[in-house]
Design an enzyme around this catalytic site. Structure first.
Site, PDB file in Angstrom:
ATOM      1  CB  SER A 145      -0.905   0.022   1.232  1.00  9.61           C
ATOM      2  OG  SER A 145      -1.547   1.284   1.368  1.00  9.61           O
ATOM      3  CE1 TYR A 158      -3.824  -1.919   4.881  1.00  8.52           C
ATOM      4  CE2 TYR A 158      -3.313   0.403   4.555  1.00  8.52           C
ATOM      5  CZ  TYR A 158      -3.677  -0.832   4.042  1.00  8.52           C
ATOM      6  OH  TYR A 158      -3.894  -0.971   2.685  1.00  8.52           O
TER       7      TYR A 158
END
Length: 268
Positions: A145, A158
């Site tokens: 990401s 995350y």
């Protein structure tokens, strides 16, 4: 000259019950690939395959919890037995849930996030590495990401997990150098999936899953080792990386945080 009787290439994709995973499956199928689709929600994947008219000769569904090492390893082994060695393995399954280190329960959230987003990537690749290297070809694709590039408040689990995906894939790429097996690291920006729809902040350069899948497919078959999609988010992230910490902290002060447990969404 290619053998007209050889099977079509095979793509093994985790997190295939929704979002990016389904879009990638459709994109590979359009290019003539057979599919091995993996997720916990097997009924959703089978309905997706049936809706596209993909019979068992084109697509097989495997149930697995990617956070459970033996579960995803068994799915990979089942694929090898039923369909052969994949040409592309996409470790796409992931979870995105906000966390607050002051909260004891959020440490469990972090552990689950790492199990799925990190150990799960390695366990997804594990069944295929030796067979791909023996064949001398194949691509292992880790979905990271753009959040890997800089830590965001409330996104500790995350961001850390996706940064680890980048580092892990870089290590693996070095290990497999000269084997014929490529390692591709893709860093999506904002993509309109169940992972992002409840975000409480602006999502610049938002892509549809289909647009992301088209660009990801081009990167994978093009042999790219690392790519941020869309490239504009890569520029923004790199600029943020260059900001002094004090400026970066000030820029993010007051930014809405990701939902904590109960508000997170999974593409696993």
């Amino acid at each position: 000259m290619s053998n007209p009787h050889s099977p079509a290439p095979l793509a093994f994709i985790t997190g295939a019950s929704s979002g990016i995973g389904q879009a990638l499956a459709a994109r590979f199928a359009r290019s003539g690939y057979r599919l091995a689709l993996v997720a916990r929600r097997t009924a959703d994947m089978q309905a997706f395959a049936d809706a596209h008219g993909w019979g068992p000769d084109r697509c097989r569904v495997y149930g697995a919890d990617v956070a459970d090492i033996q579960s995803i390893v068994a799915a990979g082994q089942a694929c090898l037995a039923a369909q052969g060695v994949p040409d592309v393995v996409v470790a796409n399954a992931g979870v995105s849930i906000g966390m607050d280190t002051r909260e004891r329960d959020d440490l469990d959230v972090m552990a689950r996030t790492f199990a799925l987003n990190n150990t799960g990537v390695a366990a997804t690749f594990h069944p295929f590495v030796a067979a791909m290297a023996a064949r001398g070809s194949g691509a292992l694709v880790g979905i990271a990401s753009v959040a890997a590039i800089r830590g965001l408040p409330g996104h500790g689990a995350y961001c850390a997990s996706k940064a680890a995906v980048v580092a892990y894939c870089e290590s693996l790429r070095g290990e497999l150098r000269g084997s014929g097996v490529s390692v591709v690291t893709l860093l999506p920006g904002y993509v309109d999936t169940p992972l992002t729809r409840e975000n409480r902040y602006a999502m610049p350069f938002l892509l549809s899953p289909e647009t992301f899948a088209d660009r990801a497919f081009d990167a994978i078959v093009g042999g790219v080792s690392y790519r941020v999609i869309p490239w504009q988010m890569g520029v923004v992230a790199k600029l943020l990386r260059l900001l002094p910490n004090a400026w970066f902290d000030r820029a993010l002060a007051g930014r809405a945080r990701k939902h904590r447990q109960g508000g997170g969404k999974s593409d696993a």
